[in-house]
Design a protein around this motif. Structure first.
Motif: not given
Length: 170
Positions: A60-78
């Motif tokens: 329903d929305t293009p991005i989650e409410l109050n999302v804070k993406l950063n450079t360290t979360d998650g695994v780097p894409l191959d």
């Protein structure tokens, strides 16, 4: 007229041709009010199908409410190539889809080193695009077209470098 058509063809995304070829148009590109809409809906569908989304999830929305993406979360894409290409395609779509502008701005900050969390945010934008593919802006010929401007800013809202973000829309 021929020169401007050549520029249009050479700069049109998704249209592949060899040098020296001439395109024969079966329908007019200009003059019909639905022409730009048909072109951009087709382009948006191509972008969505490029990822091969097989699920039926919609957003329903293009991005989650109050999302804070950063450079360290998650695994780097191959291989970040597809991520970069899709972000570029979405930037192109923001010309006619201003509802995507903020979300695309957020994910475009990570094109140098995208991670799995950024990929998930990009997929959410594509799911939102798929669910709103037939929506658009309508400017009626009887509307007053008064100029209205909006502005917003945050203070040190970027979790990566604590910089402020501001923007305006006229």
């Amino acid at each position: 007229m021929a020169l401007s058509l050549r520029r249009f063809i050479s700069s049109s995304p998704g249209l592949h041709h060899s040098s020296g070829q001439v395109c024969r148009l079966r329908r007019a590109l200009y003059g019909l009010k639905q022409s730009p809409r048909a072109w951009l809906i087709k382009y948006a569908n191509e972008v969505i199908h490029r990822v091969r989304l097989t699920d039926t999830k919609l957003s329903d929305t293009p991005i989650e409410l109050n999302v804070k993406l950063n450079t360290t979360d998650g695994v780097p894409l191959d291989d970040p190539t597809l991520y970069r290409e899709l972000v570029g395609c979405l930037v192109y779509l923001t010309v006619t889809r201003p509802d995507l502008a903020y979300a695309v701005h957020v994910i475009s900050q990570f094109v140098s080193a995208p991670r799995s969390t950024h990929w998930a945010a990009l997929l959410r934008i594509l799911r939102y695009l798929r669910s709103t593919i037939f929506q658009g802006l309508l400017f009626s010929s009887t509307s007053s077209l008064d100029l209205v401007a909006y502005a917003d800013a945050d203070w040190a809202g970027d979790v990566n470098d604590r910089k402020s973000t501001s923007g305006f829309y006229e």
